[in-house]
Design an enzyme around this catalytic site. Sequence first.
Site, PDB file in Angstrom:
ATOM      1  N   LEU A  78      21.459 -74.189  46.987  1.00 13.70           N
ATOM      2  CA  LEU A  78      20.998 -73.790  45.662  1.00 13.70           C
ATOM      3  C   LEU A  78      19.604 -74.349  45.404  1.00 13.70           C
ATOM      4  CD1 LEU A  78      24.281 -74.342  43.637  1.00 13.70           C
ATOM      5  CD2 LEU A  78      23.449 -72.257  44.751  1.00 13.70           C
ATOM      6  N   CYS A  79      18.776 -73.509  44.844  1.00  9.62           N
ATOM      7  CA  CYS A  79      17.400 -73.878  44.518  1.00  9.62           C
ATOM      8  C   CYS A  79      17.364 -74.429  43.100  1.00  9.62           C
ATOM      9  CB  CYS A  79      16.498 -72.651  44.642  1.00  9.62           C
ATOM     10  SG  CYS A  79      14.793 -72.958  44.146  1.00  9.62           S
ATOM     11  N   LEU A  80      17.315 -75.736  42.998  1.00 10.10           N
ATOM     12  CA  LEU A  80      17.244 -76.414  41.709  1.00 10.10           C
ATOM     13  C   LEU A  80      16.186 -77.505  41.805  1.00 10.10           C
ATOM     14  CD1 LEU A  80      21.104 -76.942  41.375  1.00 10.10           C
ATOM     15  CD2 LEU A  80      19.778 -75.158  40.254  1.00 10.10           C
TER      16      LEU A  80
END
Length: 188
Positions: A103-105
Amino acid sequence: MAALLDLPPGVSIPPAGSASQAAVRRLQKDYTKLTQDPIDGIRALPNENNILEWHYCLKGSPDTPFAGGYYWGKVIFKENFPWSPPAITMITPNGRFATNVRLCLSISDYHPESWNPGWTVSAILIGLHSFMNENQPAAGSVSGSPQEQKNLASVSKEFNCRYREFRHFFPEFVKEWTGEVPTKNWVD
């Protein structure tokens, strides 16, 4: 049926025993804090064989399409945590995040430039939980309809209970949801 889950491409669990002393101390401290001061709607714990692999379960927020759902995933810490951000994945289908994908966070290894070594496991999971309720697109996010998200929430417990890993890490949820105590003899 379901076996142990593989991690997505680009995510690997560092070998047990490879964590730096600073990482071990910090993760032990974070775990102690989580057990002494639990976060409402979030349960997380490290793999007893490798402190760099953590499993979490987020309860869907009230008044959202995720209400009633329970969302399981993994946080994989680097050997030199807290100096490097972790990889975060979601396993339970949810209509917000793709499953088994990094996940891109701002709190993940997708953005090492925005990482703050002061962020604890609690802060990481609170950030993930908050981001789940937003609609901002990012790598690893999906745009499920609110109805799809509600439908996935309603089957999330059943989905999670099918997996040996989930049953191992969260036996209290399995007992609450099914009335059965998971054992090592449960067959997938």
